[in-house]
Every structure is written in structure tokens, then in C-alpha cells.
Write a protein that holds these residues in place. Sequence first.
Motif, PDB file in Angstrom:
ATOM      1  N   SER A 310     -63.995 -61.730 -88.783  1.00 45.06           N
ATOM      2  CA  SER A 310     -63.202 -62.506 -89.550  1.00 45.06           C
ATOM      3  C   SER A 310     -63.096 -63.793 -88.672  1.00 45.06           C
ATOM      4  N   GLY A 311     -63.372 -64.924 -89.171  1.00 48.48           N
ATOM      5  CA  GLY A 311     -63.310 -66.084 -88.483  1.00 48.48           C
ATOM      6  C   GLY A 311     -64.319 -66.565 -87.714  1.00 48.48           C
ATOM      7  N   GLY A 312     -65.140 -65.516 -87.334  1.00 47.28           N
ATOM      8  CA  GLY A 312     -66.209 -65.834 -86.194  1.00 47.28           C
ATOM      9  C   GLY A 312     -65.778 -65.442 -84.934  1.00 47.28           C
ATOM     10  N   VAL A 313     -64.575 -65.173 -84.650  1.00 52.06           N
ATOM     11  CA  VAL A 313     -64.062 -64.791 -83.434  1.00 52.06           C
ATOM     12  C   VAL A 313     -63.390 -63.379 -83.146  1.00 52.06           C
ATOM     13  N   ILE A 314     -63.742 -62.847 -82.136  1.00 51.71           N
ATOM     14  CA  ILE A 314     -63.383 -61.663 -81.730  1.00 51.71           C
ATOM     15  C   ILE A 314     -62.601 -61.702 -80.385  1.00 51.71           C
ATOM     16  N   SER A 315     -61.048 -61.430 -80.672  1.00 50.10           N
ATOM     17  CA  SER A 315     -60.215 -61.503 -79.582  1.00 50.10           C
ATOM     18  C   SER A 315     -59.665 -60.251 -78.941  1.00 50.10           C
ATOM     19  N   ASN A 316     -59.959 -59.005 -79.708  1.00 47.36           N
ATOM     20  CA  ASN A 316     -59.549 -57.718 -79.226  1.00 47.36           C
ATOM     21  C   ASN A 316     -60.348 -56.780 -79.758  1.00 47.36           C
ATOM     22  N   TRP A 317     -60.152 -55.551 -79.201  1.00 49.45           N
ATOM     23  CA  TRP A 317     -61.176 -54.365 -79.485  1.00 49.45           C
ATOM     24  C   TRP A 317     -61.146 -54.076 -81.215  1.00 49.45           C
TER      25      TRP A 317
END
Length: 404
Positions: A310-317
Amino acid sequence: MQTGNVTTPFGRRPMTLALVKGQLATANIKAGKSVDKWKVYRSACEARAMLGLRDRALAVLNALLTFYPEQELSEESNLIVFPSNAQLAIRANGIAGTTLRENLALLVQAGLIQRNDSPNGKRYARKSNDGGIETAYGFSLAPLLARSEELAVMAHQVAEESRRLRVIKERITITRRDIRKLISAAMEEGAAGNWQSVEDALVSAIARLKTAKTAVSLEACLDELTLLSEEAVNMLEVQLIPQESDTNDSGNRHHIQNSNTESLNELEPSSGKEQGERAVQKPRAPAVPIKAFPLGMVLRACPQISDYASGGVISNWRDLMTAAVVVRSMLGVSPSAYQEACEAMGPENAAVAMACVLERAGHINSPGGYLRDLTRRTERAEFSLGPMLMALLRANETSGRRLA
């Protein structure tokens, strides 16, 4: 608009737009601004790599500053110094005339000094009736005053990069030591496993480490060594940590399986009639869970998975596992195949496996069958994600160097 503050160099030295830009910038120094000249000099020394300067050029800059009589570079004072080449050479540790001229040109090009040439190219000052300097021709130190804050920021960036390199090198040293001693202990005490392949991988990683100079390349080497260390620890953990009693293990296993199923259902509902679901589920022996790898390392090895978050960003698992379900559907992997992978590997590592499959999708005929094969091998303790991640890290590092 200000006029009359741009001068051109004497003789055959050309005028450039960069020189015009620099002179216009120094003409707009804030009224009353001042700075310690040696503080600015230290900032320039620390930022010399970013400025493209060598030590000889800094020695010449030091010599020029000694001809400025005040401690503070001030907007209200005359900032032009006018020593002869002979005087400069003496204060620059006896530098040769040709080398002196080359380094003066480098200082001008770097935007640390400006030429303010006289009609005949000589350096001198004309004094007024009261003894003060009315006009001076030589080298202006105004750029140092104008760029004092910028040079301080550059010096801080260099210091931070140096600190980062130092930390990475320390971690590399510790990780190499850990792997080497784990291999030695395993071989000496007869631990099961292909320790020769771990040894070969370590030798290969150290060979690449010898050619790594930048923070990016050293960080890639650290990632590879970290994965190798995880592999060695996992191989020993399977053998050394005793299994709990059948009763406790059964209860714990039931709880873990329910927990995994709930996690999957939160991400995507499943049905027994979905494609790939087997009519009869055969009981499987409990698999030893493999550890989740650092998320940042996974994203460097598998950058494409971020496109499906979502939003092209992975910030956590959680973001990674959600994106993995999207990729699962896109690649045609059945929910049952993915759920089995989660039960065997754990939901985090199943998502990592899905990210790896995405990176290699062009080389895999059946992503669903490939994932099922990884699951079966994991259950037999014949597979770990480490080597796959290491291979992808190396491939991405190589392609990055080619693009650069």
C-alpha cells in the motif's frame, strides 16, 4: 539586482558561468556576518573529499588565510589578500611555483576563493589618504564567509559517513569472527551439516570484502555475512535445542497452527474449494521454525515486493506479509500452498519466500509448485532462505554497479 560585482580573470584564463554564479553569491553576504577563519578552514579540510581537493590545495588555502590579519572573516572588512607567489610558496612549505598555481586554480574551481585581478595581473593594494586599504587586487576570501554554513554541513556529513563506515567495519569483523568460530566448533565436535559449504561461502564473502571500499558495498558484504551467520546458527540450533515432550509439543503445535491460520485469514479469506486445495490433508511432522531475517536486508534483496505494498512502501513485517498475499494472487499461487508455507516456515519467512519467488519469477515456470517444493524441503530441514537471499543480494549489488 546588483551590478558591478563581477570581475573577469586576467590574461588567458577563461571566464565561466560557474565563476559568475560564485561571485554573485558572495556579493549577497548578509550584512555584519562574520566567522572564525580557522573554523571555516577546518570545515573545508574535513569536507575536502566532497570539494574535490587534495592536501596541497588545503596547504595553499592555509597560507592565504595567514595573510588575512584578523581572526574573524567579516563582511565589513576587506576580504582580499594580495601576497606574491614567492611569499605564498614560503608559507605553503616551499611548494613549487607550478604546483602552487595548479592548487590556486583548484581552490577557485572549488569555490573557496575568487580571483580579483588587477589590470596588469599583479597583486597589490592601493591605500587611501587615511592609510586604509581603498582597493585591493588578489584573492578574495569572501566565498569562505558566504559558504561557512554550507561547509560546516558538508563536514558533518563526512564525519557521519566516516562513523557509519567504522560501525559497518566493526560489525563485519565481529560477524566474520562468529562464523569462523562456529564452523571450527561444529567441525571439531562433529556436528551434522554441510559445514564445508559454509566454509566455502565464507571464503567467497571475504574475497568480495577485500574489494569493497564504499559504505554501500561494505553494507552488502555485511548483509551476506549476516545471512551466513544466521545459517550457521540455524544449523546448530536444530541439533542443540532439545525438543519438548510430545504432549507439550502437540499442544504448542496446535496453538501455533491456529495462530498462523488466523494471521492468514486476517490477510485473505480462504476456502476449501479454492484451486490447489487437497482433498485429504496428511499430518506433517513439526518443522523447526527458521528465524526471520532483518526486514531491511529482505527489502534490499527483494526490492520488487515494495511495488505491491500500500503506497509502494514497506515499513514493517505486517506490510510485507500483506504485499506477499497480493503477489501470491498475482503469480497464481493457491491460498492452500501459501498457507502450508506459513505453517512450515512461519508467516514472516513465508512472506520472504514469496518475495524471493517474485524476484525470480522470470525463471520459474510454476510459482505455486515452486513454493510447495520449498515448503516440503523446509519440513525435511533441507531448505533455508539464507542462501537464496544471499544470491539475490549479490545479484542486485552487481546490477547496481553496472548501472552506476
